[in-house]
Design a protein around this motif. Structure first.
Motif, short mmCIF file in Angstrom:
data_model
loop_
_atom_site.label_atom_id
_atom_site.label_comp_id
_atom_site.label_asym_id
_atom_site.label_seq_id
_atom_site.Cartn_x
_atom_site.Cartn_y
_atom_site.Cartn_z
N GLN A 24 0.82 -1.21 0.00
CA GLN A 24 0.00 0.00 0.00
C GLN A 24 0.86 1.26 0.00
OE1 GLN A 24 -2.70 -1.11 3.42
NE2 GLN A 24 -4.23 -0.40 1.97
N MET A 70 -0.24 4.78 6.28
CA MET A 70 -0.70 4.50 4.93
C MET A 70 -1.39 5.73 4.36
SD MET A 70 -1.97 0.55 5.31
CE MET A 70 -0.81 -0.68 5.93
N ASN A 96 -3.67 6.14 2.16
CA ASN A 96 -5.13 6.14 2.03
C ASN A 96 -5.78 6.51 3.37
OD1 ASN A 96 -4.49 3.74 3.33
ND2 ASN A 96 -6.14 2.58 2.34
#
Length: 334
Positions: free
Chosen positions: A70, A327, A329
């Motif tokens: 990721q 991360m 996101n």
């Protein structure tokens, strides 16, 4: 003949015929450096962390975990940040040696271990260097990068291209403030910082210093690099914001009378964090080298106090562990 700035552009206010300068005046006076060194020696500064160096390491360091795929950001200590974007890696200001010095036996030494080695990286596409001080531009680390990733692209401020060419780099892009380039799937802008440059006794301010704004479809990241606070820094979010992520310095600020022209303190970093819209912000420039008079464990404490005093959401600007990961996101959904 005196050295002349080959990049000099009289239309650029930060250019001079002899090199580069800040847009705000230098606050230091003759004799200040000697005064600081004398006072720091007399007072035995900096003091060790309150619970000692070993406990500080246990509390604030962890190995950097690069597993998974990721998109992520890691803080690797001091000013070193690693980005993973679609499987491509960008490394900023890597200084992974035992000392921030031209000498292996003298100069500021690491108080916390490197949490990642260049050999741990599965790939490396881009390296960004904010300026030429030894705690940001570390020759042994750069040599290791070139041995492992000879085709990596270095993006640097004006005046550093020849240095990289001399040690064997083939892909080097040098930028002035407000210029940009494309590398590693990213748009990279060089932006102003309030600092200075010097690598030898003869090259003060002959190369530029900068921060970076790094953009793709989902990320807009301002890495300030080394910088004192100045109102003209707010031109960066006006031109290139709003930011989804920032990295602002919170260390090497004491004593303020001597350091304020080149390093912001946590209160100033919090003020800047608020002025740019309170994105998720990584506190950098602390935790590794003792470059000023505050203890290694002081910046995170003072940062927390400053955030509380300002009535701001502490979770958006708090100290990370060295080696910590977020991360992207998660940032974008915040």
């Amino acid at each position: 003949m005196a050295w002349q700035n080959p990049w000099y552009d009289p239309a650029q206010p930060h250019h001079t015929p002899e090199g580069f300068k800040n847009l705000t005046p230098d606050l230091r006076e003759n004799g200040d450096l000697k005064r600081w060194r004398r006072e720091r020696k007399q007072q035995g500064l900096p003091h060790p962390p309150a619970q000692g160096y070993e406990q500080f390491i246990r509390q604030w360091c962890q190995p950097a975990d690069l597993s998974g795929s990721q998109d992520s950001v890691w803080w690797l200590g001091h000013a070193c940040v690693l980005l993973r974007n679609a499987g491509r890696y960008t490394l900023i200001d890597p200084a992974l040696s035992r000392r921030a010095s031209p000498l292996s036996f003298l100069g500021p030494q690491r108080r916390t271990p490197a949490v990642l080695a260049i050999d741990d990286l599965p790939a490396l596409d881009v390296v960004l260097i904010s300026h030429n001080h030894y705690d940001h531009l570390d020759r042994p680390t750069i040599k290791k990068i070139l041995r492992r990733f000879p085709d990596v692209t270095f993006v640097v401020p004006l005046g550093l291209q020849a240095w990289f060419r001399r040690i064997g780099a083939h892909q080097v892009v040098a930028l002035d403030w407000w210029q940009q380039t494309q590398a590693g799937g990213l748009t990279i802008h060089a932006v102003p910082a309030r600092h200075w440059s010097m690598r030898t006794l003869w090259d003060r301010n002959r190369s530029l210093w900068c921060g970076w704004v790094i953009q793709n479809a989902t990320l807009n990241f301002w890495f300030s690099g080394d910088s004192g606070y100045a109102e003209d820094l707010l031109e960066i979010p006006r031109r290139l914001g709003p930011f989804t992520l920032a990295a602002l310095p919170v260390g090497a600020y004491a004593p303020k009378w001597f350091m304020q022209g080149q390093h912001m303190d946590p209160d100033q970093a919090v003020s800047l964090h608020r002025a740019i819209g309170q994105p998720v912000t990584i506190p950098i420039h602390w935790g590794v080298f003792e470059l000023a008079d505050e203890s290694l464990d002081e910046p995170p404490q003072v940062l927390e106090q400053a955030m509380q005093a300002a009535g701001l959401d502490f979770t958006r600007f708090k100290a990370w562990k060295i080696g910590g990961q977020m991360m992207l996101n998660n940032i974008n959904q915040d």
